[in-house]
Design an enzyme around this catalytic site. Structure first.
Site, PDB file in Angstrom:
ATOM      1  N   HIS A 102       0.698  -1.169  -0.099  1.00 50.66           N
ATOM      2  CA  HIS A 102      -0.002   0.079   0.054  1.00 50.66           C
ATOM      3  C   HIS A 102       0.927   1.343   0.061  1.00 50.66           C
ATOM      4  O   HIS A 102       2.116   1.082   0.256  1.00 50.66           O
ATOM      5  CB  HIS A 102      -0.933  -0.020   1.397  1.00 50.66           C
ATOM      6  CG  HIS A 102      -0.210   0.182   2.549  1.00 50.66           C
ATOM      7  ND1 HIS A 102       0.734  -0.809   3.016  1.00 50.66           N
ATOM      8  CD2 HIS A 102       0.006   1.164   3.120  1.00 50.66           C
ATOM      9  CE1 HIS A 102       1.367  -0.447   4.138  1.00 50.66           C
ATOM     10  NE2 HIS A 102       0.768   0.944   4.432  1.00 50.66           N
ATOM     11  N   ASP A 104       0.338   5.166   2.015  1.00 50.06           N
ATOM     12  CA  ASP A 104      -0.282   5.597   3.281  1.00 50.06           C
ATOM     13  C   ASP A 104      -1.491   6.521   3.024  1.00 50.06           C
ATOM     14  O   ASP A 104      -1.205   7.303   1.946  1.00 50.06           O
ATOM     15  CB  ASP A 104       0.941   6.262   4.212  1.00 50.06           C
ATOM     16  CG  ASP A 104       1.749   5.297   4.826  1.00 50.06           C
ATOM     17  OD1 ASP A 104       1.230   3.873   5.015  1.00 50.06           O
ATOM     18  OD2 ASP A 104       2.823   5.536   5.037  1.00 50.06           O
ATOM     19  N   HIS A 257       4.790   0.233   0.116  1.00 50.15           N
ATOM     20  CA  HIS A 257       5.736  -0.517   0.966  1.00 50.15           C
ATOM     21  C   HIS A 257       4.620  -1.762   1.473  1.00 50.15           C
ATOM     22  O   HIS A 257       3.447  -1.698   1.377  1.00 50.15           O
ATOM     23  CB  HIS A 257       5.946   0.187   2.080  1.00 50.15           C
ATOM     24  CG  HIS A 257       5.038   1.149   3.004  1.00 50.15           C
ATOM     25  ND1 HIS A 257       4.526   2.231   2.519  1.00 50.15           N
ATOM     26  CD2 HIS A 257       4.479   0.828   4.285  1.00 50.15           C
ATOM     27  CE1 HIS A 257       3.722   2.796   3.179  1.00 50.15           C
ATOM     28  NE2 HIS A 257       3.769   1.923   4.154  1.00 50.15           N
ATOM     29  N   ARG A 272       5.983   5.864  14.006  1.00 48.90           N
ATOM     30  CA  ARG A 272       5.763   6.325  12.814  1.00 48.90           C
ATOM     31  C   ARG A 272       5.341   7.773  12.973  1.00 48.90           C
ATOM     32  O   ARG A 272       4.176   8.134  13.716  1.00 48.90           O
ATOM     33  CB  ARG A 272       4.966   5.457  11.917  1.00 48.90           C
ATOM     34  CG  ARG A 272       4.949   6.083  10.453  1.00 48.90           C
ATOM     35  CD  ARG A 272       3.977   5.113   9.426  1.00 48.90           C
ATOM     36  NE  ARG A 272       2.872   5.990   9.432  1.00 48.90           N
ATOM     37  CZ  ARG A 272       1.879   5.609   8.751  1.00 48.90           C
ATOM     38  NH1 ARG A 272       1.905   3.989   8.101  1.00 48.90           N
ATOM     39  NH2 ARG A 272       0.800   5.966   8.594  1.00 48.90           N
TER      40      ARG A 272
HETATM   41  C1  SIN Z   1       3.555   0.789   7.921  1.00 45.57           C
HETATM   42  O1  SIN Z   1       2.912   0.458   6.904  1.00 45.57           O
HETATM   43  O2  SIN Z   1       3.551   2.033   7.947  1.00 45.57           O
HETATM   44  C2  SIN Z   1       4.304  -0.095   8.580  1.00 45.57           C
HETATM   45  C3  SIN Z   1       5.499  -0.429   8.015  1.00 45.57           C
HETATM   46  C4  SIN Z   1       6.548  -1.296   8.784  1.00 45.57           C
HETATM   47  O3  SIN Z   1       6.020  -1.593   9.859  1.00 45.57           O
HETATM   48  O4  SIN Z   1       7.407  -1.913   8.481  1.00 45.57           O
END
Ligand code: SIN
Length: 281
Positions: A102, A104, A257, A272
């Site tokens: 996806h 974000d 990602h 994050r």
């Molecule tokens: C995310 O999608 O923000 C998480 C990515 C991760 O935990 O590596």
């Protein structure tokens, strides 16, 4: 690109570079910041090792690139609403946060510019994050497909991730709200022009994209499924093996990602922050 204040070492052919020679806990002078910014534009996702960051220092680094978003559905850590915990406990056996390809928050009118993920605790093996270059995904399509997609918009929403039918309490240490408003829809171009690089990239993803605007879901699905598979072909990706105190900063406008869920029995705890973006065109 020639860098004078940082070292930049690509980790794969498609995207991703490890940056060294900088301490992100300290305020960045303008020239170092400009090189980090350029490294992000050139490599789409950048990584730093051995950074010791307090929540305030983590936020200060993100703020060099823009305002910070407060997540619509994921609760922040104590005293820092702009920081979301991305945590899987050792005893959790289910799905992990981010474990589907996806970009974000593409259900927003102005989806994030990027996210800065900081590793507090990493498993002894596994838990890597994969990234995929959406410029390459677009550029490798045929002229016919590019022409068709260039005239299309896609409908995005948070309903699958945060809608009222979502399974409750999926994560032990992440507070996720499931709300009716997640059904709201937002339309974005399928092919997005990056506001800084001027390059075109694919901008659909399997978590938030529902269908093409003006098409039914049944009509949209075959082509969307093709695009989801095409956009993460192995040669468009890189893979980052985390260690404690590593940082990843991805450009959400031209990457997808995927967080690998292959470390059951071990804890993985990240923080994050998400840098505000602008309306795709
Ligand atoms: C995310 O999608 O923000 C998480 C990515 C991760 O935990 O590596």
């Amino acid at each position: 690109m020639h860098y004078e204040h940082i070292e930049v070492r690509p980790i794969a052919g498609a995207l991703g570079a490890e940056i060294s020679g900088v301490d992100l806990a300290k305020p960045l002078d303008n020239r170092t910041f400009a090189e980090i910014h350029q490294a992000l534009l050139d490599n789409l996702v950048i990584f730093f090792r051995d950074q010791t960051l307090t929540p305030d220092q983590h936020k200060a680094f993100g703020r060099r690139f823009g305002g910070l978003d407060i997540h619509d559905y994921v609760g922040g850590v104590d005293g820092h609403p702009e920081i979301i915990p991305v945590i899987k406990e050792a005893e959790e056996r289910g799905k992990n946060f981010g474990g589907i390809w996806h970009s974000d928050v593409t259900y927003q009118e102005k989806p994030a510019l990027g996210s800065v993920l900081y590793a507090h605790e990493t498993p002894p093996y596994g838990g890597d994050t994969l990234f995929a270059n959406q410029y390459l995904a677009y550029e490798t399509l045929s002229d016919g497909m590019k022409a068709m997609l260039g005239g299309l918009q896609a409908v995005h929403s948070a309903v699958k991730a945060y809608g009222p039918e979502r399974e409750r309490g999926r994560y032990k240490s992440i507070q996720v709200a499931a709300r009716e408003e997640a059904k709201q829809e937002m339309v974005h171009p399928v092919v997005r022009t990056h506001p800084e690089s001027g390059r075109k990239g694919l901008f659909v993803n399997g978590v938030f994209t529902l269908r093409f605007a003006g098409w039914t879901e049944a009509e949209s699905q075959p082509l969307l499924q093709f695009l989801y598979q095409h956009s993460v072909r192995p040669e468009f990706t890189c893979r980052f093996p985390w260690r404690d105190k590593s940082v990843a900063f991805w450009d959400n406008r031209c990457t997808q990602h995927f967080a690998l869920n292959d470390y059951h029995g071990h804890r993985r705890a990240m923080h994050r922050v998400t840098v505000s973006g602008d309306r795709p065109f």
